[in-house]
Design a protein around this motif. Structure first.
Motif, mmCIF file in Angstrom:
data_model
loop_
_atom_site.group_PDB
_atom_site.id
_atom_site.type_symbol
_atom_site.label_atom_id
_atom_site.label_comp_id
_atom_site.label_asym_id
_atom_site.label_seq_id
_atom_site.Cartn_x
_atom_site.Cartn_y
_atom_site.Cartn_z
ATOM 1 N N PHE A 1 -16.979 33.835 -21.287
ATOM 2 C CA PHE A 1 -16.477 34.493 -22.492
ATOM 3 C C PHE A 1 -15.660 33.515 -23.338
ATOM 4 N N PHE A 2 -14.792 32.755 -22.681
ATOM 5 C CA PHE A 2 -13.987 31.762 -23.391
ATOM 6 C C PHE A 2 -14.876 30.738 -24.098
ATOM 7 N N ALA A 3 -15.889 30.254 -23.395
ATOM 8 C CA ALA A 3 -16.780 29.250 -23.980
ATOM 9 C C ALA A 3 -17.437 29.804 -25.240
ATOM 10 N N GLY A 4 -17.962 31.030 -25.165
ATOM 11 C CA GLY A 4 -18.588 31.640 -26.336
ATOM 12 C C GLY A 4 -17.610 31.852 -27.474
ATOM 13 N N LEU A 5 -16.403 32.305 -27.143
ATOM 14 C CA LEU A 5 -15.387 32.546 -28.170
ATOM 15 C C LEU A 5 -14.985 31.248 -28.852
ATOM 16 N N PHE A 6 -14.848 30.166 -28.068
ATOM 17 C CA PHE A 6 -14.491 28.863 -28.642
ATOM 18 C C PHE A 6 -15.562 28.393 -29.636
ATOM 19 N N VAL A 7 -16.828 28.599 -29.288
ATOM 20 C CA VAL A 7 -17.910 28.169 -30.179
ATOM 21 C C VAL A 7 -17.891 28.994 -31.472
ATOM 22 N N MET A 8 -17.654 30.298 -31.364
ATOM 23 C CA MET A 8 -17.605 31.141 -32.567
ATOM 24 C C MET A 8 -16.449 30.746 -33.480
ATOM 25 N N VAL A 9 -15.266 30.569 -32.895
ATOM 26 C CA VAL A 9 -14.117 30.131 -33.697
ATOM 27 C C VAL A 9 -14.373 28.739 -34.262
ATOM 28 N N GLY A 10 -15.022 27.887 -33.457
ATOM 29 C CA GLY A 10 -15.371 26.540 -33.931
ATOM 30 C C GLY A 10 -16.261 26.579 -35.145
ATOM 31 N N GLY A 11 -17.148 27.598 -35.223
ATOM 32 C CA GLY A 11 -17.986 27.751 -36.405
ATOM 33 C C GLY A 11 -17.154 27.998 -37.657
ATOM 34 N N LEU A 12 -16.077 28.774 -37.518
ATOM 35 C CA LEU A 12 -15.185 29.019 -38.661
ATOM 36 C C LEU A 12 -14.420 27.758 -39.047
ATOM 37 N N VAL A 13 -14.051 26.978 -38.021
ATOM 38 C CA VAL A 13 -13.329 25.722 -38.296
ATOM 39 C C VAL A 13 -14.262 24.703 -38.945
ATOM 40 N N GLU B 1 -22.817 18.787 -31.259
ATOM 41 C CA GLU B 1 -21.725 17.810 -31.243
ATOM 42 C C GLU B 1 -20.378 18.492 -31.425
ATOM 43 N N HIS B 2 -20.296 19.441 -32.406
ATOM 44 C CA HIS B 2 -19.055 20.158 -32.630
ATOM 45 C C HIS B 2 -18.761 21.135 -31.486
ATOM 46 N N ALA B 3 -19.779 21.878 -31.061
ATOM 47 C CA ALA B 3 -19.577 22.934 -30.065
ATOM 48 C C ALA B 3 -19.145 22.388 -28.712
ATOM 49 N N PHE B 4 -19.693 21.237 -28.312
ATOM 50 C CA PHE B 4 -19.455 20.746 -26.963
ATOM 51 C C PHE B 4 -18.528 19.534 -26.883
ATOM 52 N N PHE B 5 -18.304 18.849 -28.010
ATOM 53 C CA PHE B 5 -17.533 17.600 -27.932
ATOM 54 C C PHE B 5 -16.346 17.525 -28.889
ATOM 55 N N SER B 6 -16.248 18.436 -29.859
ATOM 56 C CA SER B 6 -15.146 18.376 -30.826
ATOM 57 C C SER B 6 -13.888 19.028 -30.271
ATOM 58 N N GLU B 7 -12.745 18.335 -30.401
ATOM 59 C CA GLU B 7 -11.481 18.893 -29.934
ATOM 60 C C GLU B 7 -10.999 20.027 -30.836
ATOM 61 N N GLU B 8 -11.331 19.955 -32.122
ATOM 62 C CA GLU B 8 -10.843 20.945 -33.076
ATOM 63 C C GLU B 8 -11.802 22.107 -33.265
ATOM 64 N N ALA B 9 -13.106 21.882 -33.098
ATOM 65 C CA ALA B 9 -14.074 22.924 -33.441
ATOM 66 C C ALA B 9 -15.076 23.200 -32.330
ATOM 67 N N GLY B 10 -14.683 22.921 -31.098
ATOM 68 C CA GLY B 10 -15.624 23.141 -29.996
ATOM 69 C C GLY B 10 -14.979 23.817 -28.817
ATOM 70 N N ILE B 11 -15.716 23.877 -27.724
ATOM 71 C CA ILE B 11 -15.189 24.470 -26.497
ATOM 72 C C ILE B 11 -14.019 23.623 -26.007
#
Length: 442
Positions: free
Chosen positions: A296-308, A57-67
């Motif tokens: 690469f962007f998609a993976g990076l967004f998910v990793m940063v989203g994990g920190l958020v 839900e966060h990785a694919f649909f969150s504006e703040e913590a996802g792709i």
């Protein structure tokens, strides 16, 4: 467990620290280039999901913590447009024209390209700008026999600096405007004059940093000067069609708030429309899309989203601002330098989204004084300029690295970052006296 600790808080803390460890290891691997950066980004994202640092839900649909799908589809749409434009000969036309205007001198050519990039980035998304400028740069350098890497790196820096000038120039500025109530004219009056000065300093800096790239080959220059740029156009009809679609897309970018259309939707519609009208083979055009960059962007967004999602970035932001609450100038300086440092490591969009409510509280606590607005400007400059520090600090950086690698001129992480750290340090340092004179001394 402490008496005031909520159930599951210890587990959350462990997950948060694990997320930090995963991100740190992935960042080191990207920096050292021991493993392909796309593999690292996707692998890091998978680990974040497996550990529970983030979820679907966060990785694919969150504006703040996802792709950030807006970024992904904006890139895809513009890459399709560029893919069609490459087949018209227009880039060759512009390359020959600019080389002839500069009389074949590499440094004047860099000045022209940097100036165009900086100005266009103030009106358009940085990524869109470099997608259009990079192919021209590669052709100019090929014609003159000079290394294209310094030119590409300089243009990335110029795009991130120029994008700081306006509300629409960089996504973090849009976030700040929404939270602070600052208008387009506020950004233009406060940041645009400063950015002009910074770009001038940056051009002088380029003369020093990239001096070895300015080789002059009289024979190659003579051949270029003898060329007729009109002969480069292979399909005039497609040129007119492509420029018409591109012009409509750019106008829609500027008017997206009135049209209620996201730039990503505009870019994707424009790319697909041009693909249909051009009657080109879609599979051939799709080959020009930088698919590894998008992944690469998609993976990076998910990793940063994990920190958020685990609250790591939020904790860092609160700790930094809490240390100087009530001290306006120290708070501004901490915001400026901390934003630059953090934006060099994590994407500045989730960072600014996290910091904005905190800065809003600090401005309110200061009584809403005009001088307290310095906090917003410190956040904007730090986050925007900080993107220049490393190869993954801003979206434009990653895109240009992908284009350069595909063209056979790979730019390493440290090959970019060793210049980026210098540029970031100098440009952010220039902001210190400017902000002091504008909001404290006067």
């Amino acid at each position: 467990m402490k008496p005031d600790q909520k159930p599951g808080e210890t587990l959350l803390s462990v997950i948060a620290w694990t997320a930090v460890a995963v991100f740190t290891i992935a960042y080191v691997l990207i920096a050292t280039e021991k493993i392909n950066r796309v593999t690292v980004a996707v692998g890091g994202a998978a680990i974040m999901l497996a550990l529970g640092a983030t979820d679907a839900e966060h990785a694919f649909f969150s504006e703040e913590a996802g792709i950030d799908w807006n970024v992904i589809f904006l890139l895809l749409g513009m890459m399709l447009i560029v893919g069609v434009l490459k087949r018209t000969g227009l880039f060759e036309y512009v390359a020959i024209w600019s080389a002839k205007k500069a009389r074949g001198r590499p440094f004047p050519i860099m000045v022209i390209l940097v100036a165009v990039t900086g100005v266009v980035s103030a009106a358009l998304d940085n990524v869109t700008t470099v997608l259009l400028i990079a192919p021209v740069t590669l052709l100019v350098c090929d014609r003159l026999g000079v290394p294209p890497v310094p030119f590409l790196i300089a243009e990335v820096f110029a795009s991130n600096i120029g994008g700081t000038a306006t509300l629409v120039g960089d996504p973090p500025n849009i976030i700040i405007a929404g939270r602070s109530g600052l208008s387009f004219n506020d950004f233009l009056s406060v940041l645009a004059p400063f950015v002009v000065v910074v770009l001038i300093v940056f051009v002088l800096l380029c003369r020093i940093m990239f001096r070895r790239a300015f080789r002059y080959d009289p024979e190659r220059v003579a051949r270029v000067m003898a060329l007729k740029e009109r002969d480069a156009i292979r399909d005039p009809r497609l040129v007119v069609m492509s420029l018409s679609v591109l012009g409509a897309v750019l106008i829609a970018f500027v008017l997206h708030t009135l049209l209620h259309l996201e730039p990503s939707v505009v870019a994707l519609l424009g790319g697909l429309l041009l693909l249909v009208l051009s009657r080109l083979d879609p599979e051939e055009v799709a080959k020009d899309v930088e698919w590894p960059t998008l992944i690469f962007f998609a993976g990076l967004f998910v990793m940063v989203g994990g920190l958020v999602a685990t609250g790591v970035i939020d904790e860092i932001a609160h700790a930094a601002t809490g240390a100087v609450e009530g001290k306006l100038w120290p708070a501004a300086m901490l915001l400026l330098w901390a934003s630059a440092g953090l934006s060099a490591i994590v994407d500045n969009i989730p960072y600014v989204a996290t910091m904005s409510p905190i800065v809003s509280e600090l401005v309110t606590a200061s009584g809403g004084l005009d001088k307290a607005q310095v906090l917003w400007w410190a956040l904007a400059i730090g986050a925007d300029f900080g993107g220049n520090a490393t190869a993954v600090g801003a979206s434009a950086n990653v895109v240009v690295l992908g284009i350069a690698g595909r063209a056979g001129h790979p730019i390493t992480f440290w090959g970019f970052t060793r210049y980026g750290l210098i540029v970031t340090a100098i440009t952010v340092a220039l902001a210190v006296p400017y902000l002091y004179l504008r909001f404290v001394a006067l």
